[in-house]
Design a protein around this motif. Structure first.
Motif, PDB file in Angstrom:
ATOM      1  N   ASP A 199     -43.945 -35.387  22.795  1.00  0.00           N
ATOM      2  CA  ASP A 199     -43.823 -36.687  23.449  1.00  0.00           C
ATOM      3  C   ASP A 199     -42.549 -36.674  24.286  1.00  0.00           C
ATOM      4  N   ILE A 200     -42.700 -36.790  25.615  1.00  0.00           N
ATOM      5  CA  ILE A 200     -41.554 -36.762  26.522  1.00  0.00           C
ATOM      6  C   ILE A 200     -41.099 -38.198  26.774  1.00  0.00           C
ATOM      7  N   GLY A 201     -39.987 -38.573  26.195  1.00  0.00           N
ATOM      8  CA  GLY A 201     -39.451 -39.915  26.375  1.00  0.00           C
ATOM      9  C   GLY A 201     -38.301 -39.936  27.365  1.00  0.00           C
TER      10      GLY A 201
ATOM     11  N   PRO B 139     -32.427 -34.111  23.261  1.00  0.00           N
ATOM     12  CA  PRO B 139     -32.206 -35.066  24.357  1.00  0.00           C
ATOM     13  C   PRO B 139     -33.018 -34.691  25.591  1.00  0.00           C
ATOM     14  N   THR B 140     -33.425 -35.699  26.340  1.00  0.00           N
ATOM     15  CA  THR B 140     -34.165 -35.457  27.579  1.00  0.00           C
ATOM     16  C   THR B 140     -33.188 -35.128  28.703  1.00  0.00           C
ATOM     17  N   PRO B 141     -33.281 -33.928  29.274  1.00  0.00           N
ATOM     18  CA  PRO B 141     -32.380 -33.559  30.378  1.00  0.00           C
ATOM     19  C   PRO B 141     -32.712 -34.328  31.653  1.00  0.00           C
ATOM     20  N   GLY B 142     -31.859 -34.181  32.643  1.00  0.00           N
ATOM     21  CA  GLY B 142     -32.037 -34.913  33.880  1.00  0.00           C
ATOM     22  C   GLY B 142     -32.738 -34.160  34.986  1.00  0.00           C
ATOM     23  N   THR B 143     -33.130 -32.899  34.738  1.00  0.00           N
ATOM     24  CA  THR B 143     -33.780 -32.101  35.779  1.00  0.00           C
ATOM     25  C   THR B 143     -35.139 -31.611  35.297  1.00  0.00           C
ATOM     26  N   PRO B 144     -36.090 -31.381  36.216  1.00  0.00           N
ATOM     27  CA  PRO B 144     -37.408 -30.887  35.819  1.00  0.00           C
ATOM     28  C   PRO B 144     -37.347 -29.570  35.047  1.00  0.00           C
ATOM     29  N   GLU B 145     -36.542 -28.628  35.514  1.00  0.00           N
ATOM     30  CA  GLU B 145     -36.456 -27.346  34.813  1.00  0.00           C
ATOM     31  C   GLU B 145     -35.786 -27.510  33.455  1.00  0.00           C
TER      32      GLU B 145
ATOM     33  N   ASP C 120     -37.163 -26.456  29.571  1.00  0.00           N
ATOM     34  CA  ASP C 120     -36.345 -25.799  28.542  1.00  0.00           C
ATOM     35  C   ASP C 120     -36.307 -26.629  27.265  1.00  0.00           C
ATOM     36  N   ALA C 121     -36.167 -27.954  27.425  1.00  0.00           N
ATOM     37  CA  ALA C 121     -36.073 -28.829  26.259  1.00  0.00           C
ATOM     38  C   ALA C 121     -37.393 -28.880  25.491  1.00  0.00           C
ATOM     39  N   ILE C 122     -38.520 -28.907  26.200  1.00  0.00           N
ATOM     40  CA  ILE C 122     -39.824 -28.871  25.527  1.00  0.00           C
ATOM     41  C   ILE C 122     -39.946 -27.613  24.686  1.00  0.00           C
ATOM     42  N   ALA C 123     -39.575 -26.475  25.280  1.00  0.00           N
ATOM     43  CA  ALA C 123     -39.646 -25.208  24.543  1.00  0.00           C
ATOM     44  C   ALA C 123     -38.746 -25.234  23.313  1.00  0.00           C
TER      45      ALA C 123
ATOM     46  N   ASN D 159     -41.243 -40.702  36.888  1.00  0.00           N
ATOM     47  CA  ASN D 159     -39.867 -40.719  36.396  1.00  0.00           C
ATOM     48  C   ASN D 159     -39.225 -39.340  36.310  1.00  0.00           C
ATOM     49  N   ILE D 160     -39.987 -38.313  36.596  1.00  0.00           N
ATOM     50  CA  ILE D 160     -39.484 -36.933  36.655  1.00  0.00           C
ATOM     51  C   ILE D 160     -39.924 -36.383  37.996  1.00  0.00           C
ATOM     52  N   HIS D 161     -39.102 -35.626  38.657  1.00  0.00           N
ATOM     53  CA  HIS D 161     -39.484 -35.132  39.976  1.00  0.00           C
ATOM     54  C   HIS D 161     -40.415 -33.922  39.844  1.00  0.00           C
ATOM     55  N   TRP D 162     -41.580 -34.194  39.211  1.00  0.00           N
ATOM     56  CA  TRP D 162     -42.635 -33.186  39.136  1.00  0.00           C
ATOM     57  C   TRP D 162     -43.661 -33.479  40.220  1.00  0.00           C
ATOM     58  N   ARG D 163     -43.892 -32.510  41.077  1.00  0.00           N
ATOM     59  CA  ARG D 163     -44.915 -32.602  42.109  1.00  0.00           C
ATOM     60  C   ARG D 163     -45.701 -31.303  42.059  1.00  0.00           C
TER      61      ARG D 163
END
Length: 317
Positions: A8-10, A32-38, A42-45, A80-84
């Motif tokens: 769950d990405i909050g 913690p949820t980082p501020g960048t897409p990459e 890393d955080a999910i992993a 809310n995340i710069h994923w395109r």
């Protein structure tokens, strides 16, 4: 199929949990949820690796806010995340060496409620999440319906009012502008400004001015009988019920499941929603009426649903 991990990405944290086939969460790990897409990849992993310790895991399901393709592999767009066109499945699989599926977070929560929560025993349910915004999921014939491109059930962006309030999506008059936590606060502030004599409790819980009103204040004041707070909930419920009536015309479910933070208020919000739904349902006095039920899993629904959907066959097949 064995144990899977749901993610769950909050906005502030990413939670991963090991979930069995009965929907029980066996262990969790949060980062913690980082501020960048990459950084988020890393955080999910890291969360998956932390949760899987001591467990034999067969797959991972990720709940992501945004438009996810039908193949459950790519995020077309995340607000809310710069994923395109983000190949999230590929990136996470390379890090955790497990099969990964990506689901829209509202779809994942809907599936969790259908399998293990308020939707158990139903074949056809529509779920809506009433939080800061409005989302949802469609289960028809025991299957999650994503649509041809994978982006169905964006209920919050159905246009309810032509040329209405500007929405963050860029359109106007979207349902979530009238039926969401943000809308509730707006109603309360407007009413408190117009009739402060009817909002003494509500204003007292803030800083004494309408601008100080927050969602938690409206709940507390409504339970104490504050007229403005109660009327604000009724206005919210009027819009929610009207939207559910439209969805009933489209999908004819046996139940609507209402989740998200606002559903925690129980009958304070559900009672007026049921009344509004029946009021706007075409032929409502002469036809079977779907139940309107509160979600049961709370903030666990997305994680549990994403984990269980990792066991589901590829919808393309």
């Amino acid at each position: 199929m064995g144990l899977t991990i749901g993610v769950d990405i909050g906005g502030t944290k990413i939670a991963a949990g090991v979930v069995d086939e009965e929907g029980n969460i066996l262990s969790t790990f949060k980062v913690p949820t980082p501020g960048t897409p990459e950084g988020i990849v890393d955080a999910i992993a890291s969360a998956v690796e932390g949760a899987r310790v001591g467990h034999d895991i067969v797959g991972v399901g990720i709940g992501a806010a945004g438009y996810v393709n039908r193949q459950r592999s790519e995020v077309y767009f995340a607000p809310n995340i710069h994923w395109r066109n983000e190949p999230l499945k590929e990136k996470v699989e390379a890090r955790v060496d497990l099969p990964v599926v990506v689901e829209n977070d509202a779809n994942a929560a809907a599936w969790g409620e259908y399998k293990f929560g308020a939707g158990k025993g139903h074949r056809n349910v529509i779920c809506i999440t009433l939080g800061t915004g409005l989302g949802g999921g469609i289960i028809i014939g025991n299957k999650l319906r994503r649509g041809h491109f994978g982006v169905a059930a964006e209920f919050g962006h159905i246009r309810m009012v032509p040329d209405g309030l500007l929405c963050g999506c860029g359109s106007q008059g979207c349902w979530e502008q009238y039926a969401s936590g943000r809308a509730l606060v707006r109603y309360a502030k407007q009413r408190a400004n117009a009739t402060p004599e009817n909002a003494e409790i509500l204003l007292g819980l803030g800083n004494g001015t309408p601008d100080g009103i927050e969602g938690k204040h409206i709940s507390m004041a409504a339970r104490q009988g504050d007229r403005v707070a109660v009327d604000s909930y009724r206005e919210l419920a009027r819009w929610v019920g009207a939207g559910l009536a439209d969805l009933a015309s489209l999908f004819d479910p046996s139940a609507f499941i209402v989740g998200g933070g606002l559903s925690d208020e129980g009958e304070l919000v559900l009672g007026p929603i049921r009344k509004s739904y029946k009021r706007w349902l075409v032929g409502g006095n002469w036809r079977p009426v779907a139940e309107v039920r509160a979600a049961e899993l709370g903030n666990k629904a997305g994680l549990v649903g994403a984990a269980d959907l990792a066991r589901e066959p590829d919808p393309i097949m």
